[in-house]
Design a protein around this motif. Structure first.
Motif, PDB file in Angstrom:
ATOM      1  N   GLY A 182      13.797  -0.395   1.566  1.00 36.23           N
ATOM      2  CA  GLY A 182      13.942   0.098   0.318  1.00 36.23           C
ATOM      3  C   GLY A 182      12.841  -0.352  -0.673  1.00 36.23           C
ATOM      4  O   GLY A 182      12.817  -0.176  -1.838  1.00 36.23           O
ATOM      5  N   ARG A 183      11.710  -0.622  -0.092  1.00 31.01           N
ATOM      6  CA  ARG A 183      10.633  -1.023  -0.823  1.00 31.01           C
ATOM      7  C   ARG A 183       9.159  -0.993  -0.091  1.00 31.01           C
ATOM      8  O   ARG A 183       9.306  -0.839   1.115  1.00 31.01           O
ATOM      9  N   ASP A 184       8.099  -0.910  -0.739  1.00 30.04           N
ATOM     10  CA  ASP A 184       6.971  -0.999  -0.122  1.00 30.04           C
ATOM     11  C   ASP A 184       6.136  -2.269  -0.893  1.00 30.04           C
ATOM     12  O   ASP A 184       6.840  -2.652  -1.863  1.00 30.04           O
ATOM     13  N   ILE A 185       5.056  -2.422  -0.531  1.00 29.22           N
ATOM     14  CA  ILE A 185       4.206  -3.417  -1.140  1.00 29.22           C
ATOM     15  C   ILE A 185       2.817  -3.110  -1.516  1.00 29.22           C
ATOM     16  O   ILE A 185       2.140  -2.526  -0.905  1.00 29.22           O
TER      17      ILE A 185
ATOM     18  N   ARG B 271       7.679  -2.199  -4.830  1.00 28.68           N
ATOM     19  CA  ARG B 271       8.031  -1.169  -5.502  1.00 28.68           C
ATOM     20  C   ARG B 271       9.421  -0.829  -4.702  1.00 28.68           C
ATOM     21  O   ARG B 271       9.418  -0.404  -3.698  1.00 28.68           O
ATOM     22  N   SER B 272      10.502  -1.067  -5.406  1.00 33.44           N
ATOM     23  CA  SER B 272      12.007  -0.729  -4.847  1.00 33.44           C
ATOM     24  C   SER B 272      12.378   0.389  -5.365  1.00 33.44           C
ATOM     25  O   SER B 272      12.256   0.716  -6.780  1.00 33.44           O
ATOM     26  N   SER B 273      13.153   1.346  -4.728  1.00 28.18           N
ATOM     27  CA  SER B 273      13.661   2.573  -5.264  1.00 28.18           C
ATOM     28  C   SER B 273      15.148   2.789  -4.354  1.00 28.18           C
ATOM     29  O   SER B 273      14.710   2.546  -3.033  1.00 28.18           O
ATOM     30  N   ASP B 274      15.978   3.417  -4.513  1.00 26.02           N
ATOM     31  CA  ASP B 274      17.059   4.112  -3.688  1.00 26.02           C
ATOM     32  C   ASP B 274      16.521   5.390  -2.912  1.00 26.02           C
ATOM     33  O   ASP B 274      16.975   5.733  -1.855  1.00 26.02           O
ATOM     34  N   HIS B 275      15.508   5.833  -3.699  1.00 24.22           N
ATOM     35  CA  HIS B 275      14.836   6.939  -2.942  1.00 24.22           C
ATOM     36  C   HIS B 275      14.021   6.510  -1.848  1.00 24.22           C
ATOM     37  O   HIS B 275      13.402   5.572  -1.954  1.00 24.22           O
ATOM     38  N   TRP B 276      13.499   7.447  -1.085  1.00 20.38           N
ATOM     39  CA  TRP B 276      12.719   7.306   0.147  1.00 20.38           C
ATOM     40  C   TRP B 276      11.182   7.000  -0.267  1.00 20.38           C
ATOM     41  O   TRP B 276      10.496   6.074   0.278  1.00 20.38           O
ATOM     42  N   LEU B 277      10.939   7.492  -1.264  1.00 18.12           N
ATOM     43  CA  LEU B 277       9.407   7.434  -1.990  1.00 18.12           C
ATOM     44  C   LEU B 277       9.803   6.269  -2.931  1.00 18.12           C
ATOM     45  O   LEU B 277      10.419   6.096  -3.816  1.00 18.12           O
ATOM     46  N   THR B 278       8.884   5.246  -2.817  1.00 19.97           N
ATOM     47  CA  THR B 278       8.874   4.038  -3.623  1.00 19.97           C
ATOM     48  C   THR B 278       7.587   3.736  -4.589  1.00 19.97           C
ATOM     49  O   THR B 278       7.226   2.818  -4.917  1.00 19.97           O
TER      50      THR B 278
ATOM     51  N   ASN C 225      11.201   0.177  -8.933  1.00 17.44           N
ATOM     52  CA  ASN C 225      11.221  -1.097  -9.822  1.00 17.44           C
ATOM     53  C   ASN C 225      10.148  -2.094  -9.121  1.00 17.44           C
ATOM     54  O   ASN C 225      10.053  -2.303  -8.122  1.00 17.44           O
ATOM     55  N   ALA C 226       9.283  -2.695 -10.160  1.00 16.06           N
ATOM     56  CA  ALA C 226       8.337  -3.437  -9.754  1.00 16.06           C
ATOM     57  C   ALA C 226       8.479  -4.820  -9.864  1.00 16.06           C
ATOM     58  O   ALA C 226       9.049  -5.265 -11.136  1.00 16.06           O
ATOM     59  N   GLU C 227       8.163  -5.862  -8.612  1.00 12.36           N
ATOM     60  CA  GLU C 227       8.582  -7.004  -9.016  1.00 12.36           C
ATOM     61  C   GLU C 227       7.566  -7.804  -8.202  1.00 12.36           C
ATOM     62  O   GLU C 227       6.906  -7.345  -7.323  1.00 12.36           O
ATOM     63  N   ALA C 228       7.016  -9.075  -8.645  1.00  4.58           N
ATOM     64  CA  ALA C 228       6.184  -9.795  -8.125  1.00  4.58           C
ATOM     65  C   ALA C 228       6.436 -10.251  -6.723  1.00  4.58           C
ATOM     66  O   ALA C 228       7.302 -10.321  -6.431  1.00  4.58           O
ATOM     67  N   PHE C 229       5.423 -10.338  -5.920  1.00  2.64           N
ATOM     68  CA  PHE C 229       5.608 -10.604  -4.424  1.00  2.64           C
ATOM     69  C   PHE C 229       4.437 -11.635  -3.900  1.00  2.64           C
ATOM     70  O   PHE C 229       3.471 -11.479  -4.148  1.00  2.64           O
ATOM     71  N   GLU C 230       4.881 -12.546  -3.229  1.00  6.19           N
ATOM     72  CA  GLU C 230       4.093 -13.466  -2.551  1.00  6.19           C
ATOM     73  C   GLU C 230       3.787 -13.254  -1.183  1.00  6.19           C
ATOM     74  O   GLU C 230       4.466 -12.956  -0.163  1.00  6.19           O
ATOM     75  N   LEU C 231       2.321 -12.997  -1.031  1.00  6.28           N
ATOM     76  CA  LEU C 231       1.754 -12.611   0.181  1.00  6.28           C
ATOM     77  C   LEU C 231       1.821 -13.572   1.225  1.00  6.28           C
ATOM     78  O   LEU C 231       1.322 -14.800   0.884  1.00  6.28           O
ATOM     79  N   ASP C 232       2.290 -13.198   2.576  1.00  3.29           N
ATOM     80  CA  ASP C 232       1.980 -14.580   3.734  1.00  3.29           C
ATOM     81  C   ASP C 232       0.767 -14.362   3.981  1.00  3.29           C
ATOM     82  O   ASP C 232      -0.185 -13.320   3.749  1.00  3.29           O
TER      83      ASP C 232
ATOM     84  N   GLY D 145     -14.055  -3.119  -2.298  1.00  2.61           N
ATOM     85  CA  GLY D 145     -14.315  -2.662  -3.745  1.00  2.61           C
ATOM     86  C   GLY D 145     -13.080  -3.176  -4.351  1.00  2.61           C
ATOM     87  O   GLY D 145     -12.133  -3.923  -3.830  1.00  2.61           O
ATOM     88  N   LEU D 146     -12.596  -2.583  -5.547  1.00  3.40           N
ATOM     89  CA  LEU D 146     -11.398  -2.833  -6.353  1.00  3.40           C
ATOM     90  C   LEU D 146     -10.432  -1.751  -5.791  1.00  3.40           C
ATOM     91  O   LEU D 146     -10.676  -0.374  -6.127  1.00  3.40           O
ATOM     92  N   LEU D 147      -9.381  -2.117  -4.852  1.00  4.27           N
ATOM     93  CA  LEU D 147      -8.479  -1.596  -4.170  1.00  4.27           C
ATOM     94  C   LEU D 147      -7.120  -1.656  -4.232  1.00  4.27           C
ATOM     95  O   LEU D 147      -6.895  -2.864  -4.500  1.00  4.27           O
ATOM     96  N   GLY D 148      -6.421  -0.612  -4.249  1.00  9.01           N
ATOM     97  CA  GLY D 148      -4.886  -0.751  -3.901  1.00  9.01           C
ATOM     98  C   GLY D 148      -4.375  -0.585  -2.468  1.00  9.01           C
ATOM     99  O   GLY D 148      -4.683   0.338  -1.845  1.00  9.01           O
ATOM    100  N   VAL D 149      -3.970  -1.448  -1.982  1.00  7.46           N
ATOM    101  CA  VAL D 149      -3.745  -1.592  -0.439  1.00  7.46           C
ATOM    102  C   VAL D 149      -2.117  -1.427  -0.139  1.00  7.46           C
ATOM    103  O   VAL D 149      -1.469  -2.581  -0.899  1.00  7.46           O
ATOM    104  N   ASP D 150      -1.545  -0.635   0.309  1.00  4.30           N
ATOM    105  CA  ASP D 150      -0.087  -0.359   0.414  1.00  4.30           C
ATOM    106  C   ASP D 150       0.332  -0.625   1.594  1.00  4.30           C
ATOM    107  O   ASP D 150      -0.240  -0.197   2.664  1.00  4.30           O
ATOM    108  N   LEU D 151       1.479  -1.565   1.922  1.00  5.23           N
ATOM    109  CA  LEU D 151       1.867  -2.051   2.825  1.00  5.23           C
ATOM    110  C   LEU D 151       3.465  -2.023   3.036  1.00  5.23           C
ATOM    111  O   LEU D 151       3.878  -1.723   1.999  1.00  5.23           O
ATOM    112  N   MET D 152       4.032  -1.777   4.276  1.00  4.71           N
ATOM    113  CA  MET D 152       5.448  -1.482   4.497  1.00  4.71           C
ATOM    114  C   MET D 152       5.885  -2.594   5.501  1.00  4.71           C
ATOM    115  O   MET D 152       5.166  -2.954   6.380  1.00  4.71           O
TER     116      MET D 152
END
Length: 291
Positions: free
Chosen positions: A177-180, A195-202, A209-216, A233-240
């Protein structure tokens, strides 16, 4: 330092950057790309005396052409044209990640409806059809049945843009229900959120809904590898999250960070400006050494 900011619309993200730059006493020139013309040898006057240019173009086509022109003029620009070229195209993005050994969803590309339908049948239902160029979760389709696949593929085939004739199909990843989203600077994670949502797109743009996440340690490793794969560079990396591991499904080059800045304790625009200052200092030292 003197910073040129490429834009076609000033959003909250750009305002955060502008405020941080001005608070530190830096000179900023806002450059509306819709009003500029680019010569093969001489840069427009708007770029006179800039130390570095920050690409915040909304349109991918503008971003790709202008960064290439700026590099031809010898004007430092972030992110680079090479990084923008990879990140702006989902097929190139996936290839770069796979070539670097970064786990990424199983993906195939076809150029006809029949071939695309074969991929859909191979992946099974559901699977995901995405445009090769696009953002904010637009024009993405979760295909749940043969009838839906036939309708969606036929619809894309009739659209005019050649990019719609490239069928980019991915396996559907069961995520919790979320991605990072991770903001990284040359591979170093600065901040992360779920980024959490009931929809399959998050996507945050879709109201997640955005909440802070601690990376391992594993997530940090993959962020570094993904950043290196596209040139840094200055990048947004999306993980699941995939059980005990992660998959990296995308790297973004003109990353939005307003939602992230509100979700975490890190001052995101301050980190970005710290990096710009370091880049300019490095360019200056290099120029002095070459003189």
């Amino acid at each position: 330092m003197h910073v040129g900011l490429l834009y076609s619309r000033i959003r909250r993200d750009e305002k955060l950057l502008l405020n941080e730059l001005r608070d530190r006493g830096h000179e900023v020139t806002k450059i509306d790309v819709r009003k500029e013309q680019f010569d093969l040898s001489e840069p427009p006057a708007a770029f006179d005396d800039v130390d570095i240019v920050v690409d915040r173009c909304l349109a991918t086509s503008r971003s790709l052409y202008i960064t290439r022109f700026l590099q031809s003029y010898g004007i430092p620009v972030v992110n680079s044209h090479e990084t923008a070229d990879i990140c702006s195209d989902k097929a190139k993005n996936s290839l770069a990640l796979a070539d670097a050994g970064v786990p990424t969803p199983n993906t195939k590309v076809a150029f006809t409806v029949d071939s695309a339908m074969d991929i859909v049948e191979e992946f099974g239902y559901p699977c995901v059809l995405k445009p090769v160029v696009g953002s904010w979760g637009r024009l993405m389709a979760k295909i749940d049945s043969e009838a839906a696949a036939e309708a969606i593929l036929e619809h894309k085939a009739t659209l005019g843009n050649y990019e719609h004739k490239v069928f980019y199909i991915q396996e559907f990843v069961e995520k919790p229900g979320r991605d990072i989203r991770v903001l990284a600077i040359d591979g170093e994670p600065i901040a992360a959120m779920t980024r959490s949502s009931d929809h399959w797109l998050t996507n945050a743009a879709k109201g997640a809904n955005a909440e802070a996440f601690e990376l391992d340690a594993r997530a940090k490793e993959l962020v570094k590898q993904a950043s290196d794969a596209v040139g840094g560079g200055l990048l947004g990396v999306d993980l699941m999250e995939t059980g005990t591991d992660y998959t990296v499904h995308e790297v973004n080059h003109t990353v939005e960070f307003k939602a992230l800045n509100e979700a975490v304790d890190v001052d995101v625009p301050a980190k970005a400006v710290d990096w710009l200052e370091t880049k300019v200092e490095g360019e200056t030292l290099l120029a002095e050494a070459s003189a």
